[in-house]
Design a protein around this motif. Structure first.
Motif, PDB file in Angstrom:
ATOM      1  N   ASP A   1       0.845  -1.181   0.000  1.00  0.00           N
ATOM      2  CA  ASP A   1       0.000   0.000   0.000  1.00  0.00           C
ATOM      3  C   ASP A   1       0.890   1.244   0.000  1.00  0.00           C
ATOM      4  OD1 ASP A   1      -2.234   1.608   0.168  1.00  0.00           O
ATOM      5  OD2 ASP A   1      -2.352   1.464   2.351  1.00  0.00           O
ATOM      6  N   ALA A   2       0.580   2.215  -0.861  1.00  0.00           N
ATOM      7  CA  ALA A   2       1.418   3.409  -0.990  1.00  0.00           C
ATOM      8  C   ALA A   2       1.441   4.224   0.304  1.00  0.00           C
ATOM      9  CB  ALA A   2       0.921   4.263  -2.150  1.00  0.00           C
ATOM     10  N   ASP A   3       0.299   4.373   0.976  1.00  0.00           N
ATOM     11  CA  ASP A   3       0.261   5.130   2.230  1.00  0.00           C
ATOM     12  C   ASP A   3       1.081   4.446   3.320  1.00  0.00           C
ATOM     13  OD1 ASP A   3      -1.372   7.035   1.092  1.00  0.00           O
ATOM     14  OD2 ASP A   3      -3.218   6.008   1.704  1.00  0.00           O
ATOM     15  N   GLU A   4       0.960   3.139   3.411  1.00  0.00           N
ATOM     16  CA  GLU A   4       1.726   2.401   4.406  1.00  0.00           C
ATOM     17  C   GLU A   4       3.221   2.502   4.114  1.00  0.00           C
ATOM     18  OE1 GLU A   4       2.261  -2.208   5.910  1.00  0.00           O
ATOM     19  OE2 GLU A   4       0.547  -1.663   4.675  1.00  0.00           O
ATOM     20  N   LEU A   5       3.587   2.392   2.848  1.00  0.00           N
ATOM     21  CA  LEU A   5       4.991   2.482   2.463  1.00  0.00           C
ATOM     22  C   LEU A   5       5.565   3.867   2.750  1.00  0.00           C
ATOM     23  CD1 LEU A   5       7.303   0.928   1.190  1.00  0.00           C
ATOM     24  CD2 LEU A   5       6.536   1.733  -1.032  1.00  0.00           C
ATOM     25  N   SER A   6       4.788   4.919   2.492  1.00  0.00           N
ATOM     26  CA  SER A   6       5.286   6.270   2.773  1.00  0.00           C
ATOM     27  C   SER A   6       5.436   6.487   4.276  1.00  0.00           C
ATOM     28  CB  SER A   6       4.369   7.325   2.154  1.00  0.00           C
ATOM     29  OG  SER A   6       3.100   7.284   2.758  1.00  0.00           O
ATOM     30  N   GLY A   7       4.557   5.914   5.086  1.00  0.00           N
ATOM     31  CA  GLY A   7       4.692   6.007   6.532  1.00  0.00           C
ATOM     32  C   GLY A   7       5.948   5.315   7.036  1.00  0.00           C
ATOM     33  N   VAL A   8       6.244   4.156   6.481  1.00  0.00           N
ATOM     34  CA  VAL A   8       7.455   3.436   6.867  1.00  0.00           C
ATOM     35  C   VAL A   8       8.688   4.237   6.479  1.00  0.00           C
ATOM     36  CG1 VAL A   8       8.835   1.369   6.361  1.00  0.00           C
ATOM     37  CG2 VAL A   8       6.388   1.157   6.796  1.00  0.00           C
ATOM     38  N   LEU A   9       8.677   4.825   5.289  1.00  0.00           N
ATOM     39  CA  LEU A   9       9.822   5.633   4.853  1.00  0.00           C
ATOM     40  C   LEU A   9       9.991   6.877   5.721  1.00  0.00           C
ATOM     41  CD1 LEU A   9       9.498   5.345   0.979  1.00  0.00           C
ATOM     42  CD2 LEU A   9      11.216   4.291   2.451  1.00  0.00           C
ATOM     43  N   GLN A  10       8.896   7.500   6.138  1.00  0.00           N
ATOM     44  CA  GLN A  10       8.970   8.677   6.996  1.00  0.00           C
ATOM     45  C   GLN A  10       9.580   8.325   8.348  1.00  0.00           C
ATOM     46  OE1 GLN A  10       8.301  11.810   6.174  1.00  0.00           O
ATOM     47  NE2 GLN A  10       8.832  12.549   8.204  1.00  0.00           N
ATOM     48  N   ARG A  11       9.138   7.196   8.939  1.00  0.00           N
ATOM     49  CA  ARG A  11       9.705   6.768  10.216  1.00  0.00           C
ATOM     50  C   ARG A  11      11.181   6.421  10.080  1.00  0.00           C
ATOM     51  NH1 ARG A  11       4.810   4.109  10.365  1.00  0.00           N
ATOM     52  NH2 ARG A  11       5.767   2.077   9.951  1.00  0.00           N
ATOM     53  N   ALA A  12      11.549   5.813   8.975  1.00  0.00           N
ATOM     54  CA  ALA A  12      12.960   5.476   8.763  1.00  0.00           C
ATOM     55  C   ALA A  12      13.801   6.741   8.635  1.00  0.00           C
ATOM     56  CB  ALA A  12      13.109   4.615   7.512  1.00  0.00           C
ATOM     57  N   GLN A  13      13.260   7.762   7.965  1.00  0.00           N
ATOM     58  CA  GLN A  13      13.985   9.025   7.825  1.00  0.00           C
ATOM     59  C   GLN A  13      14.169   9.680   9.193  1.00  0.00           C
ATOM     60  OE1 GLN A  13      12.009  11.917   5.437  1.00  0.00           O
ATOM     61  NE2 GLN A  13      13.763  13.297   5.377  1.00  0.00           N
ATOM     62  N   GLU A  14      13.150   9.644  10.030  1.00  0.00           N
ATOM     63  CA  GLU A  14      13.259  10.222  11.363  1.00  0.00           C
ATOM     64  C   GLU A  14      14.279   9.473  12.216  1.00  0.00           C
ATOM     65  OE1 GLU A  14       9.304  10.177  12.895  1.00  0.00           O
ATOM     66  OE2 GLU A  14       8.610  11.732  11.508  1.00  0.00           O
ATOM     67  N   ARG A  15      14.332   8.161  12.087  1.00  0.00           N
ATOM     68  CA  ARG A  15      15.305   7.380  12.852  1.00  0.00           C
ATOM     69  C   ARG A  15      16.726   7.678  12.405  1.00  0.00           C
ATOM     70  NH1 ARG A  15      13.471   1.209  13.594  1.00  0.00           N
ATOM     71  NH2 ARG A  15      13.159   1.444  15.822  1.00  0.00           N
ATOM     72  N   VAL A  16      16.912   7.841  11.113  1.00  0.00           N
ATOM     73  CA  VAL A  16      18.253   8.105  10.596  1.00  0.00           C
ATOM     74  C   VAL A  16      18.718   9.489  11.007  1.00  0.00           C
ATOM     75  CG1 VAL A  16      19.532   8.510   8.453  1.00  0.00           C
ATOM     76  CG2 VAL A  16      18.099   6.499   8.677  1.00  0.00           C
ATOM     77  N   SER A  17      17.826  10.453  11.066  1.00  0.00           N
ATOM     78  CA  SER A  17      18.228  11.817  11.380  1.00  0.00           C
ATOM     79  C   SER A  17      18.367  12.065  12.878  1.00  0.00           C
ATOM     80  CB  SER A  17      17.226  12.808  10.792  1.00  0.00           C
ATOM     81  OG  SER A  17      15.970  12.641  11.398  1.00  0.00           O
ATOM     82  N   THR A  18      18.022  11.105  13.739  1.00  0.00           N
ATOM     83  CA  THR A  18      18.146  11.252  15.189  1.00  0.00           C
ATOM     84  C   THR A  18      19.217  10.301  15.691  1.00  0.00           C
ATOM     85  OG1 THR A  18      15.793  11.732  15.317  1.00  0.00           O
ATOM     86  CG2 THR A  18      16.893  11.166  17.365  1.00  0.00           C
ATOM     87  N   PRO A  19      20.290  10.826  16.330  1.00  0.00           N
ATOM     88  CA  PRO A  19      21.331   9.925  16.847  1.00  0.00           C
ATOM     89  C   PRO A  19      20.826   9.150  18.058  1.00  0.00           C
ATOM     90  CG  PRO A  19      21.841  12.196  17.383  1.00  0.00           C
ATOM     91  CD  PRO A  19      20.609  12.222  16.524  1.00  0.00           C
TER      92      PRO A  19
END
Length: 114
Positions: A81-99
């Motif tokens: 699902d595109a919405d689910e995939l974009s949510g996963v990518l957003q969470r991954a981006q937040e994890r990468v940008s936070t040490p």
């Protein structure tokens, strides 16, 4: 001498293949039957051989691509699902940008006034 080596390798490969089939059969858990081991392997092997002889190949069906795709349309939600995939990518981006210690990195989404 080379012919003898070839025969030995063929026999070894057949023994290894039989051992793999036997281990796979022993490892398989079945609910309907308690017989395991060599007897179950031989029974299943014979049943598979006799089934292949009994079943005839299905008749080919002549159809065009439009009819094929029309017959295989599903109304269920998509696997990805595109919405689910974009949510996963957003969470991954937040994890990468936070040490690890919890403060945002310079230039990350949590930094203001840069």
């Amino acid at each position: 001498m080379a012919a003898m080596a070839l025969v030995v390798w063929i026999l070894v490969s057949l023994l290894v293949a039989a051992a793999v089939f036997l281990v796979a059969n022993v490892m398989e858990k079945r609910d309907d039957d308690d017989v395991r081991g060599v007897r179950a392997f031989l029974r299943d092997f014979r049943a598979g051989l006799s089934r292949r002889r009994r079943t005839a190949a299905p008749e080919p069906v002549d159809t065009d691509m439009d009819a094929f795709f029309a017959a295989t349309v599903e109304d269920a939600p998509a696997y990805v699902d595109a919405d689910e995939l974009s949510g996963v990518l957003q969470r991954a981006q937040e994890r990468v940008s936070t040490p690890f210690h919890g403060t945002p990195r310079a230039g990350g989404p949590g930094v203001r006034g840069v």
